[in-house]
Design a protein around this motif. Structure first.
Motif, PDB file in Angstrom:
ATOM      1  N   ALA A  70      28.637  16.485  33.258  1.00  0.00           N
ATOM      2  CA  ALA A  70      29.845  16.480  32.421  1.00  0.00           C
ATOM      3  C   ALA A  70      30.188  15.047  32.052  1.00  0.00           C
ATOM      4  O   ALA A  70      30.287  14.187  32.943  1.00  0.00           O
ATOM      5  CB  ALA A  70      31.021  17.115  33.161  1.00  0.00           C
ATOM      6  N   ALA A  71      30.361  14.814  30.739  1.00  0.00           N
ATOM      7  CA  ALA A  71      30.722  13.460  30.306  1.00  0.00           C
ATOM      8  C   ALA A  71      32.140  13.119  30.783  1.00  0.00           C
ATOM      9  O   ALA A  71      32.434  11.973  31.090  1.00  0.00           O
ATOM     10  CB  ALA A  71      30.623  13.367  28.789  1.00  0.00           C
ATOM     11  N   ASP A  72      32.996  14.131  30.869  1.00  0.00           N
ATOM     12  CA  ASP A  72      34.375  13.923  31.308  1.00  0.00           C
ATOM     13  C   ASP A  72      34.481  14.339  32.782  1.00  0.00           C
ATOM     14  O   ASP A  72      34.389  15.527  33.107  1.00  0.00           O
ATOM     15  CB  ASP A  72      35.288  14.795  30.423  1.00  0.00           C
ATOM     16  N   PRO A  73      34.671  13.384  33.705  1.00  0.00           N
ATOM     17  CA  PRO A  73      34.655  13.697  35.135  1.00  0.00           C
ATOM     18  C   PRO A  73      35.725  14.712  35.540  1.00  0.00           C
ATOM     19  O   PRO A  73      35.548  15.436  36.531  1.00  0.00           O
ATOM     20  CB  PRO A  73      34.915  12.347  35.818  1.00  0.00           C
ATOM     21  N   SER A  74      36.828  14.808  34.770  1.00  0.00           N
ATOM     22  CA  SER A  74      37.860  15.767  35.160  1.00  0.00           C
ATOM     23  C   SER A  74      37.342  17.217  35.021  1.00  0.00           C
ATOM     24  O   SER A  74      37.784  18.118  35.737  1.00  0.00           O
ATOM     25  CB  SER A  74      39.133  15.571  34.344  1.00  0.00           C
ATOM     26  N   LEU A  75      36.377  17.424  34.131  1.00  0.00           N
ATOM     27  CA  LEU A  75      35.785  18.762  33.995  1.00  0.00           C
ATOM     28  C   LEU A  75      34.943  19.105  35.224  1.00  0.00           C
ATOM     29  O   LEU A  75      34.934  20.235  35.696  1.00  0.00           O
ATOM     30  CB  LEU A  75      34.919  18.842  32.734  1.00  0.00           C
TER      31      LEU A  75
ATOM     32  N   GLY B 109      30.189  27.904  45.378  1.00  0.00           N
ATOM     33  CA  GLY B 109      29.170  28.630  46.147  1.00  0.00           C
ATOM     34  C   GLY B 109      27.821  27.919  46.132  1.00  0.00           C
ATOM     35  O   GLY B 109      26.893  28.334  46.814  1.00  0.00           O
ATOM     36  N   PHE B 110      27.704  26.849  45.342  1.00  0.00           N
ATOM     37  CA  PHE B 110      26.474  26.044  45.290  1.00  0.00           C
ATOM     38  C   PHE B 110      26.690  24.754  46.090  1.00  0.00           C
ATOM     39  O   PHE B 110      27.826  24.297  46.246  1.00  0.00           O
ATOM     40  CB  PHE B 110      26.160  25.625  43.853  1.00  0.00           C
ATOM     41  N   ILE B 111      25.599  24.155  46.547  1.00  0.00           N
ATOM     42  CA  ILE B 111      25.681  22.775  47.040  1.00  0.00           C
ATOM     43  C   ILE B 111      25.595  21.919  45.779  1.00  0.00           C
ATOM     44  O   ILE B 111      24.613  22.024  45.031  1.00  0.00           O
ATOM     45  CB  ILE B 111      24.515  22.444  47.987  1.00  0.00           C
ATOM     46  N   LEU B 112      26.617  21.119  45.524  1.00  0.00           N
ATOM     47  CA  LEU B 112      26.700  20.461  44.215  1.00  0.00           C
ATOM     48  C   LEU B 112      26.456  18.965  44.282  1.00  0.00           C
ATOM     49  O   LEU B 112      26.784  18.316  45.273  1.00  0.00           O
ATOM     50  CB  LEU B 112      28.106  20.688  43.629  1.00  0.00           C
ATOM     51  N   ASP B 113      25.848  18.436  43.229  1.00  0.00           N
ATOM     52  CA  ASP B 113      25.994  17.008  42.945  1.00  0.00           C
ATOM     53  C   ASP B 113      26.389  16.891  41.470  1.00  0.00           C
ATOM     54  O   ASP B 113      26.449  17.895  40.755  1.00  0.00           O
ATOM     55  CB  ASP B 113      24.752  16.175  43.332  1.00  0.00           C
ATOM     56  N   PHE B 114      26.711  15.687  41.045  1.00  0.00           N
ATOM     57  CA  PHE B 114      27.357  15.517  39.741  1.00  0.00           C
ATOM     58  C   PHE B 114      26.691  14.385  38.959  1.00  0.00           C
ATOM     59  O   PHE B 114      26.181  13.443  39.549  1.00  0.00           O
ATOM     60  CB  PHE B 114      28.851  15.174  39.920  1.00  0.00           C
ATOM     61  N   SER B 115      26.772  14.508  37.643  1.00  0.00           N
ATOM     62  CA  SER B 115      26.329  13.398  36.790  1.00  0.00           C
ATOM     63  C   SER B 115      27.235  13.337  35.571  1.00  0.00           C
ATOM     64  O   SER B 115      27.591  14.383  35.013  1.00  0.00           O
ATOM     65  CB  SER B 115      24.879  13.608  36.342  1.00  0.00           C
ATOM     66  N   ASP B 116      27.595  12.109  35.179  1.00  0.00           N
ATOM     67  CA  ASP B 116      28.382  12.000  33.954  1.00  0.00           C
ATOM     68  C   ASP B 116      27.470  11.841  32.734  1.00  0.00           C
ATOM     69  O   ASP B 116      27.943  11.688  31.613  1.00  0.00           O
ATOM     70  CB  ASP B 116      29.425  10.873  34.039  1.00  0.00           C
ATOM     71  N   ASP B 117      26.154  11.900  32.954  1.00  0.00           N
ATOM     72  CA  ASP B 117      25.219  11.845  31.828  1.00  0.00           C
ATOM     73  C   ASP B 117      24.722  13.272  31.526  1.00  0.00           C
ATOM     74  O   ASP B 117      23.646  13.703  31.964  1.00  0.00           O
ATOM     75  CB  ASP B 117      24.047  10.922  32.150  1.00  0.00           C
ATOM     76  N   LEU B 118      25.583  13.989  30.796  1.00  0.00           N
ATOM     77  CA  LEU B 118      25.322  15.401  30.482  1.00  0.00           C
ATOM     78  C   LEU B 118      23.961  15.587  29.811  1.00  0.00           C
ATOM     79  O   LEU B 118      23.170  16.473  30.176  1.00  0.00           O
ATOM     80  CB  LEU B 118      26.464  15.893  29.574  1.00  0.00           C
TER      81      LEU B 118
ATOM     82  N   PHE C  68      10.623   8.426  31.572  1.00  0.00           N
ATOM     83  CA  PHE C  68      11.412   8.903  30.429  1.00  0.00           C
ATOM     84  C   PHE C  68      12.906   8.785  30.747  1.00  0.00           C
ATOM     85  O   PHE C  68      13.693   8.232  29.978  1.00  0.00           O
ATOM     86  CB  PHE C  68      11.023  10.365  30.151  1.00  0.00           C
ATOM     87  N   LEU C  69      13.280   9.287  31.916  1.00  0.00           N
ATOM     88  CA  LEU C  69      14.712   9.315  32.264  1.00  0.00           C
ATOM     89  C   LEU C  69      15.274   7.907  32.453  1.00  0.00           C
ATOM     90  O   LEU C  69      16.418   7.632  32.105  1.00  0.00           O
ATOM     91  CB  LEU C  69      14.926  10.146  33.535  1.00  0.00           C
ATOM     92  N   ARG C  70      14.444   7.005  32.997  1.00  0.00           N
ATOM     93  CA  ARG C  70      14.896   5.620  33.197  1.00  0.00           C
ATOM     94  C   ARG C  70      15.267   4.990  31.861  1.00  0.00           C
ATOM     95  O   ARG C  70      16.193   4.212  31.746  1.00  0.00           O
ATOM     96  CB  ARG C  70      13.779   4.817  33.858  1.00  0.00           C
ATOM     97  N   GLU C  71      14.534   5.369  30.831  1.00  0.00           N
ATOM     98  CA  GLU C  71      14.768   4.811  29.492  1.00  0.00           C
ATOM     99  C   GLU C  71      16.021   5.397  28.842  1.00  0.00           C
ATOM    100  O   GLU C  71      16.767   4.705  28.173  1.00  0.00           O
ATOM    101  CB  GLU C  71      13.558   5.188  28.645  1.00  0.00           C
ATOM    102  N   ILE C  72      16.242   6.729  29.034  1.00  0.00           N
ATOM    103  CA  ILE C  72      17.300   7.379  28.251  1.00  0.00           C
ATOM    104  C   ILE C  72      18.601   7.618  29.031  1.00  0.00           C
ATOM    105  O   ILE C  72      19.619   7.929  28.429  1.00  0.00           O
ATOM    106  CB  ILE C  72      16.832   8.730  27.632  1.00  0.00           C
ATOM    107  N   SER C  73      18.567   7.490  30.363  1.00  0.00           N
ATOM    108  CA  SER C  73      19.751   7.892  31.130  1.00  0.00           C
ATOM    109  C   SER C  73      20.533   6.712  31.683  1.00  0.00           C
ATOM    110  O   SER C  73      19.955   5.730  32.158  1.00  0.00           O
ATOM    111  CB  SER C  73      19.342   8.802  32.297  1.00  0.00           C
ATOM    112  N   SER C  74      21.851   6.863  31.647  1.00  0.00           N
ATOM    113  CA  SER C  74      22.712   5.844  32.251  1.00  0.00           C
ATOM    114  C   SER C  74      22.939   6.152  33.733  1.00  0.00           C
ATOM    115  O   SER C  74      23.533   5.359  34.454  1.00  0.00           O
ATOM    116  CB  SER C  74      24.059   5.820  31.524  1.00  0.00           C
ATOM    117  N   ASP C  75      22.490   7.327  34.184  1.00  0.00           N
ATOM    118  CA  ASP C  75      22.697   7.717  35.578  1.00  0.00           C
ATOM    119  C   ASP C  75      21.513   7.226  36.408  1.00  0.00           C
ATOM    120  O   ASP C  75      20.421   7.797  36.361  1.00  0.00           O
ATOM    121  CB  ASP C  75      22.828   9.249  35.667  1.00  0.00           C
TER     122      ASP C  75
END
Ligand SMILES: NC(=O)c1ccc[n+]([C@@H]2O[C@H](COP(=O)([O-])OP(=O)(O)OC[C@H]3O[C@@H](n4cnc5c(N)ncnc54)[C@H](O)[C@@H]3O)[C@@H](O)[C@H]2O)c1
Length: 335
Positions: free
Chosen positions: A154-159, A169-178, A222-229
């Motif tokens: 989610a780009a917006d952390p409040s979401l 019900g899931f074990i969760l982790d989060f990313s702001d790079d949707l 690929f991800l290193r190039e395109i992701s801010s996370d």
């Protein structure tokens, strides 16, 4: 607790997620296309097309997607249709999506626009409240309540905060790079096809994990190039989902690779729908890589085999020895 969640698509994942989140919402409405499935969910608490043996929780109801869909009463709307259908379905319901949180689980890249599902949803709905949930999640295991991890993108952390309750019900982790979370789901399908192809010929453990490691390196590049996370490589949407899809025969894209490798089906495999979403994403991922200057030799070789331009054995030769080089005449200098 969220009062009402609408789920578009009463297939495997839509039904599985309805069951999983129904203890965390007052009501879940599954929107299907077939009257008999809608009737069966409402009258028998059963989706006979996908989970004939599963008794759905009583707060799960079904409606037909066509006509007056009543989405306006939902706080969140989850999209669980094949990626090829996302644009048209979101277009059709766009008026009812204002001010809702839109959640996508569909995995794919539109071709030739190279847009992810959240980008398509935003284009069609003009609603920026979009999140995706992605991880090592086979629908049947979700439906029957087994432990599963997932990444909320989610780009917006409040979401993310709001959704951590719904998906508690899931074990969760989060990313702001949707977008990067979504692209993990596209990439892993591509490499799962490759893993199936490879294993159809080179099936011992060293060979299998060597190829998987090579694929994962390319995916991370690929991800290193395109992701801010910077942490995305260890998240459920990346490492977990890649391993699940590339290793387990239940994976549709791995199965496609195995069938191509064993000459059971002819390529290119063009059947529409969700069955082998990865096959449609291969060209898109290669083109997206090229736009960012990312060399993707393994994805290119997967595309070559999938489209009948090369055999798996030639591909392996290329991977082991590198691409053929031009032989130049050696200049031998005297003394
Ligand atoms: N099955 C899984 O394990 C799994 C896991 C994670 C993500 N996903 C993703 O979820 C998405 C859906 O996959 P699935 O496995 O549930 O597919 P599925 O084929 O089991 O179900 C798709 C459902 O969407 C419905 N549908 C198709 N077009 C529609 C339209 N225009 N309007 C309304 N309904 C429509 C179909 O009737 C079907 O019921 C895919 O993008 C897939 O990548 C699936």
């Amino acid at each position: 607790m969220i009062s009402r969640v609408g789920i578009i698509g009463a297939g495997s994942m839509g039904t599985a997620l309805a069951q999983r989140i129904s203890s965390r919402a007052e009501e879940v409405i599954l929107y299907g296309r077939k009257q008999e499935v809608v009737n069966s969910i409402n009258d028998e608490r059963c989706n006979p097309d996908y989970f004939p043996g599963l008794l759905l929780n009583p707060n799960i109801r079904a409606r037909l997607i066509a006509g007056n869909h009543g989405l306006e009463d939902c706080q969140a709307v989850l999209i669980a249709v094949p990626s090829s259908e996302v644009r048209s379905i979101v277009h059709a319901i766009s008026h009812d999506l204002a001010n809702k949180v839109i959640i996508t689980v569909s995995k794919g890249l539109e071709y030739p626009s190279l847009k992810t599902m959240s980008e398509i949803i935003f284009e069609e709905s003009n609603n920026p409240n979009i999140v995706c949930i992605s991880g090592p999640n086979f629908a049947d295991e979700i439906a029957y309540g087994h432990i599963a991890g997932a990444t909320i993108g989610a780009a917006d952390p409040s979401l993310s905060t709001m959704l951590s309750d719904l998906f508690g019900g899931f074990i969760l982790d989060f990313s702001d790079d949707l977008r990067a979370v979504e692209l993990c789901g596209v990439l892993k399908n591509v490499y799962a096809i490759g893993a199936g192809m490879w294993d159809s010929v080179y099936g011992n453990y060293n060979e299998h994990y060597t190829f998987l490691n090579m694929c994962y390196k390319e995916m991370c590049r690929f991800l290193r190039e395109i992701s801010s996370d910077r942490e995305i490589f260890t998240k459920f949407c990346c490492f977990g989902d890649f391993n699940l899809t590339a290793n387990v025969d239940k994976s549709r894209n791995r199965t496609l690779g195995l069938m191509v490798g064993k000459n059971i089906i002819k390529t290119p495999y063009l059947e529409p729908g969700v069955t082998f979403e990865g096959s449609k994403s291969v060209e898109g991922i290669i083109e997206l890589g090229a736009r960012h200057g990312i060399d993707m030799p393994i994805a290119t070789l997967i595309s070559d085999v999938l489209n009948g331009r090369s055999s798996i054995r030639n591909t392996v030769e290329t991977l082991i020895r590198g691409p053929p080089r031009r032989t130049s005449r050696r200049v031998v200098r005297a003394g």
